[in-house]
Design a protein around this motif. Sequence first.
Motif, PDB file in Angstrom:
ATOM      1  N   GLU A 193       0.833  -1.200   0.000  1.00 56.00           N
ATOM      2  CA  GLU A 193       0.000   0.000   0.000  1.00 56.00           C
ATOM      3  C   GLU A 193       0.865   1.247   0.000  1.00 56.00           C
ATOM      4  O   GLU A 193       1.851   1.338   0.761  1.00 56.00           O
ATOM      5  CB  GLU A 193      -0.920   0.004   1.223  1.00 56.00           C
ATOM      6  N   ASP A 194       0.494   2.196  -0.815  1.00 49.37           N
ATOM      7  CA  ASP A 194       1.155   3.502  -0.835  1.00 49.37           C
ATOM      8  C   ASP A 194       0.352   4.435   0.067  1.00 49.37           C
ATOM      9  O   ASP A 194      -0.754   4.848  -0.287  1.00 49.37           O
ATOM     10  CB  ASP A 194       1.205   4.052  -2.262  1.00 49.37           C
ATOM     11  N   PRO A 195       0.884   4.780   1.261  1.00 52.41           N
ATOM     12  CA  PRO A 195       0.104   5.597   2.211  1.00 52.41           C
ATOM     13  C   PRO A 195      -0.253   6.981   1.680  1.00 52.41           C
ATOM     14  O   PRO A 195      -1.296   7.533   2.034  1.00 52.41           O
ATOM     15  CB  PRO A 195       1.031   5.686   3.425  1.00 52.41           C
ATOM     16  N   ILE A 196       0.602   7.537   0.825  1.00 55.27           N
ATOM     17  CA  ILE A 196       0.318   8.880   0.287  1.00 55.27           C
ATOM     18  C   ILE A 196      -0.870   8.801  -0.671  1.00 55.27           C
ATOM     19  O   ILE A 196      -1.802   9.621  -0.608  1.00 55.27           O
ATOM     20  CB  ILE A 196       1.557   9.448  -0.420  1.00 55.27           C
ATOM     21  N   LYS A 197      -0.857   7.796  -1.541  1.00 55.67           N
ATOM     22  CA  LYS A 197      -1.987   7.622  -2.465  1.00 55.67           C
ATOM     23  C   LYS A 197      -3.272   7.334  -1.702  1.00 55.67           C
ATOM     24  O   LYS A 197      -4.347   7.807  -2.088  1.00 55.67           O
ATOM     25  CB  LYS A 197      -1.685   6.489  -3.440  1.00 55.67           C
ATOM     26  N   THR A 198      -3.148   6.561  -0.620  1.00 55.68           N
ATOM     27  CA  THR A 198      -4.339   6.252   0.186  1.00 55.68           C
ATOM     28  C   THR A 198      -4.909   7.511   0.804  1.00 55.68           C
ATOM     29  O   THR A 198      -6.128   7.738   0.790  1.00 55.68           O
ATOM     30  CB  THR A 198      -3.988   5.240   1.293  1.00 55.68           C
ATOM     31  N   ILE A 200      -4.573  10.590  -0.206  1.00 52.60           N
ATOM     32  CA  ILE A 200      -5.153  11.441  -1.258  1.00 52.60           C
ATOM     33  C   ILE A 200      -6.522  10.916  -1.665  1.00 52.60           C
ATOM     34  O   ILE A 200      -7.476  11.690  -1.842  1.00 52.60           O
ATOM     35  CB  ILE A 200      -4.199  11.503  -2.472  1.00 52.60           C
ATOM     36  N   LEU A 201      -6.625   9.591  -1.795  1.00 58.02           N
ATOM     37  CA  LEU A 201      -7.908   8.999  -2.190  1.00 58.02           C
ATOM     38  C   LEU A 201      -8.983   9.275  -1.147  1.00 58.02           C
ATOM     39  O   LEU A 201     -10.119   9.646  -1.491  1.00 58.02           O
ATOM     40  CB  LEU A 201      -7.749   7.493  -2.401  1.00 58.02           C
ATOM     41  N   ILE A 202      -8.636   9.120   0.130  1.00 60.16           N
ATOM     42  CA  ILE A 202      -9.611   9.351   1.200  1.00 60.16           C
ATOM     43  C   ILE A 202     -10.063  10.808   1.212  1.00 60.16           C
ATOM     44  O   ILE A 202     -11.256  11.108   1.348  1.00 60.16           O
ATOM     45  CB  ILE A 202      -9.012   8.960   2.568  1.00 60.16           C
ATOM     46  N   SER A 203      -9.119  11.724   1.056  1.00 59.06           N
ATOM     47  CA  SER A 203      -9.466  13.146   1.125  1.00 59.06           C
ATOM     48  C   SER A 203     -10.249  13.622  -0.091  1.00 59.06           C
ATOM     49  O   SER A 203     -10.962  14.632  -0.020  1.00 59.06           O
ATOM     50  CB  SER A 203      -8.188  13.988   1.271  1.00 59.06           C
ATOM     51  N   GLY A 214     -11.886   3.759  -6.443  1.00 58.97           N
ATOM     52  CA  GLY A 214     -10.490   4.176  -6.594  1.00 58.97           C
ATOM     53  C   GLY A 214      -9.503   3.314  -5.839  1.00 58.97           C
ATOM     54  O   GLY A 214      -8.317   3.657  -5.765  1.00 58.97           O
ATOM     55  N   LEU A 215      -9.931   2.186  -5.283  1.00 55.35           N
ATOM     56  CA  LEU A 215      -9.047   1.363  -4.465  1.00 55.35           C
ATOM     57  C   LEU A 215      -7.807   0.883  -5.209  1.00 55.35           C
ATOM     58  O   LEU A 215      -6.727   0.770  -4.627  1.00 55.35           O
ATOM     59  CB  LEU A 215      -9.811   0.139  -3.925  1.00 55.35           C
ATOM     60  N   SER A 216      -7.961   0.585  -6.485  1.00 53.96           N
ATOM     61  CA  SER A 216      -6.821   0.055  -7.240  1.00 53.96           C
ATOM     62  C   SER A 216      -5.677   1.057  -7.335  1.00 53.96           C
ATOM     63  O   SER A 216      -4.536   0.676  -7.606  1.00 53.96           O
ATOM     64  CB  SER A 216      -7.270  -0.352  -8.645  1.00 53.96           C
TER      65      SER A 216
END
Length: 374
Positions: A193-198, A200-203, A214-216
């Motif tokens: 898992e890329d925490p930065i991408k995660t 950004i996706l959540i926000s 957008g999970l992928s």
Amino acid sequence: MRRLALILSLLAAPALAQDPAEAARAAARALEQASVRLDEAESARDRVRALTGTVQAYESGLAAMREGLREAAIRETELSRRLSRQEGEIAQLLGVLSGMSRMGERAAPVAMLHPQGPVGAARSGMMLASVTPGLAAEAQRVRADLEEVTALRSLQESAAETLKEGLAGVQQARTALSQAVADRTDLPTRFTEDPIKTAILISSTETLDGFASGLSQIADNERPAGLPPIADRKGALPLPVQGQVLRRAGEADAAGVTRPGILVATQPEALVTTPVAATVRYSGPLLDYGLVTILEPEPDLLFVLAGLDAAYGRAGQVLPEGSPVGMMGGSFEGDNPSPSVDGGGAGRTETLYIEVRQGDRPVDPLTWFTSDKG
């Protein structure tokens, strides 16, 4: 654990309903088997599996005990009310039986005295003889009811103390399980898992639908899953947690809001497991759902479990079927663990929201899971 199993076997008495009785017997067997598996566990994976079975056996046993005690309490209440209503009849019955006993002690010539002479005395004797078996049977029934009330009260007093011990035991098992999960290092990892991408996706998403779509994006170096197909198990999967369905897909809540998932009522601190082998696509806080774990058992199929108090596993891990993925919130501490007479759902104070998504749309979770509508 063995004392809890003994009380469960006592709760499986014929006086109780068949379903709670059979559940109590099954729970007693499961507790014994879980104890053996835990003693024999060697590897980290075996220990997690054994502790998961131990917690589930405790939960089943405690649920069966509460249901059995509820049945016993209902039965005691019914008998007590019936005996209370029949106090006058019982007093008359005792008076008649007492009079019959005194009549039997009188001398034969006195007993033969009757205003209508010997014929009247004979008729009275015949009537008394015909009534006596009924009076005796009624007295026996009352005596049996009183004895059953006494036995039920004794059982409840004994089992209530054991219930508290069982709650302490399952708490220890849950703590040990949490530690075993934290120590586990042998799970295969499908992606990182890329925490930065995660973040950004959540926000950038405001709905569960948008997040799931957008999970992928949060996965790096993803490999094929290689998990067994589950299409043939559709409609037969167990719920991820022991509980009852409170609200089905599309049913409005008290505020009139409808959701595409189901809401399951559970006991406090209930264990949540994956019903099939699956990849953890996400595990953590999400929007207003609290802690969320999203499982992918096969491509384009997601199981969303929301409302956890503790979440196990990391995104990218591949979990075997039956693995723990989290724990519900709440606590029995400071509360009376005894069941309510009012209903079998008493004590289920926590709720788990379950949503199933196929492709880009949600589907009714009960097309995949079996359930007990509460």
